[in-house]
Design an enzyme around this catalytic site. Structure first.
Site, PDB file in Angstrom:
ATOM      1  N   GLY A 195       1.350  -1.404   0.100  1.00 47.54           N
ATOM      2  CA  GLY A 195      -0.011   0.287   0.053  1.00 47.54           C
ATOM      3  C   GLY A 195       1.044   1.294   0.285  1.00 47.54           C
ATOM      4  O   GLY A 195       2.390   1.104   0.738  1.00 47.54           O
ATOM      5  N   GLY A 204       0.721   5.590   1.800  1.00 49.29           N
ATOM      6  CA  GLY A 204       0.485   6.314   2.198  1.00 49.29           C
ATOM      7  C   GLY A 204       1.295   7.654   2.202  1.00 49.29           C
ATOM      8  O   GLY A 204       1.582   7.594   0.770  1.00 49.29           O
ATOM      9  N   MET A 234       3.374   9.839   3.391  1.00 50.60           N
ATOM     10  CA  MET A 234       4.386   9.639   3.252  1.00 50.60           C
ATOM     11  C   MET A 234       5.531   8.985   2.560  1.00 50.60           C
ATOM     12  O   MET A 234       6.685   8.777   3.038  1.00 50.60           O
ATOM     13  CB  MET A 234       5.155   9.612   4.562  1.00 50.60           C
ATOM     14  N   VAL A 262       4.336   0.967   1.408  1.00 49.87           N
ATOM     15  CA  VAL A 262       4.249  -0.353   2.693  1.00 49.87           C
ATOM     16  C   VAL A 262       4.672  -1.811   1.870  1.00 49.87           C
ATOM     17  O   VAL A 262       3.985  -1.832   0.951  1.00 49.87           O
ATOM     18  CB  VAL A 262       2.600  -0.310   3.839  1.00 49.87           C
ATOM     19  N   LYS A 314       8.053   0.112   6.447  1.00 50.05           N
ATOM     20  CA  LYS A 314       7.701   1.098   5.342  1.00 50.05           C
ATOM     21  C   LYS A 314       8.689   2.737   5.130  1.00 50.05           C
ATOM     22  O   LYS A 314       9.759   2.706   5.919  1.00 50.05           O
ATOM     23  CB  LYS A 314       7.309   2.072   6.532  1.00 50.05           C
ATOM     24  N   ASP A 348      -3.439   9.465  15.362  1.00 51.38           N
ATOM     25  CA  ASP A 348      -3.598   9.241  14.222  1.00 51.38           C
ATOM     26  C   ASP A 348      -4.784   7.632  14.701  1.00 51.38           C
ATOM     27  O   ASP A 348      -4.607   6.432  13.636  1.00 51.38           O
ATOM     28  CB  ASP A 348      -3.563   8.960  13.322  1.00 51.38           C
TER      29      ASP A 348
END
Length: 326
Positions: free
Chosen positions: A16, A18, A20, A23, A38, A134
């Protein structure tokens, strides 16, 4: 063909993306185990690079200090060229977000268990000076064994951290943010409790407590509206959970649980009392509220202070009720 590598790790598949970085599922040949990698792309202008790199290593310091069954384990941190990376345990399972997106309500007992596990993980993090900032369904993994793991302390920070967010930058997912985060104030442990309360509400009802056509509308509701109690939407929800949810998503910090450990304790007490046989009913049969032991339910409800403030926040309200803005 030789697999692409990052440091000593062999990247096998992209899991996936994100805000920043990316992953990956990867192999650690040294220890012969699967890991999740990550990354953060540092190919930015110098000022942004310094900020992002500082935040990334801040995350590593915060998350790497935590060792708890309900928190993802961090193995290693490194940098290769313009990419900084973090190696963590690879989790077999699915995000809570995916489970909730099916459109089917979770059994009450399962929703309570998930919330309790997350609360226990947050309690440990808070006791070690780490606030997640978060907490949302996408950051909660459900393993095939039923274990919940809090992931992505991407904007978590040590209470003593020197790296600060830029003025005006809102960090977090608006639907799950606390009122103080919406107001631009510093997040604290009870901010995570609020976010978990929003998730619990959504698991119990199938609907988020705060909605809107845009971010501004959602934030307005977080600051000004008290949602209807979960039992008014899902008749299977016992009344005691209305009180617990109300205490987690109270607008005023001091009206919330003082600690996530207290929330976990109350949720575990409710879990003991829920008659799980009610959750075997088919969807075509009329909803039947789960029965709690009357004495235990009354004792638990008396132990939870009523956070309702006057008629404006009456829990029996059928619709969202405005309360004074903070």
């Amino acid at each position: 063909m030789k697999p692409r590598t990052l440091g000593r790790y062999e990247l096998l598949a992209e899991l996936g993306k994100g805000a920043m970085g990316v992953v990956y599922r990867a192999n650690d040949p040294l220890l012969d185990r699967l890991v999740a990698i990550k990354t953060v792309n540092m190919a930015l202008d110098p000022q942004e690079m310094e900020e992002y790199e500082g935040r990334f290593y801040q995350e590593a310091k915060a998350a790497g200090s935590l060792n708890h069954p309900n928190i993802v384990t961090i193995y290693d941190v490194g940098k290769s060229g313009n990419l900084a990376y973090m190696a963590m345990e690879f989790l077999q399972g699915e995000e809570l977000r995916s489970l909730m997106a099916t459109g089917q309500l979770l059994p009450i007992a399962r929703a309570v268990d998930i919330a309790a596990q997350v609360a226990e993980g947050l309690a440990y993090a808070h006791q070690n000076g780490v606030v997640h900032r978060d907490v949302k369904p996408a950051n909660i993994m459900l393993s095939v064994t039923g274990r919940c793991k809090i992931t992505d302390f991407g904007i978590a920070r040590m209470r003593s951290a020197e790296v600060k967010t830029q003025t005006g930058i809102v960090l977090g997912s608006p639907r799950y943010m606390s009122p103080e985060q919406v107001a631009g104030k510093r997040a604290e442990p009870r901010s995570d409790i609020f976010s978990l309360g929003v998730i619990l509400y959504e698991m119990l009802t199938g609907k988020p407590p705060f909605t809107g056509e845009d971010v501004t509308s959602v934030m307005f509701q977080i600051m000004n509206l008290v949602p209807p109690p979960p039992s008014s939407i899902n008749a299977r929800v016992p009344e005691v959970l209305d009180f617990i949810v109300a205490k987690t998503i109270a607008k005023v910090l001091d009206d919330r649980y003082a600690g996530a450990d207290e929330l976990a304790k109350d949720l575990r007490e409710v879990a003991k009392q829920i008659d799980t046989t009610v959750h075997t009913l088919t969807a075509t049969r009329p909803p039947v509220p789960p029965r709690l032991d009357p004495d235990a339910a009354q004792a638990l409800m008396r132990s939870i202070p009523d956070t309702r403030r006057g008629d404006a926040a009456e829990l029996s309200t059928l619709g969202a009720t405005p309360v004074p803005a903070l």
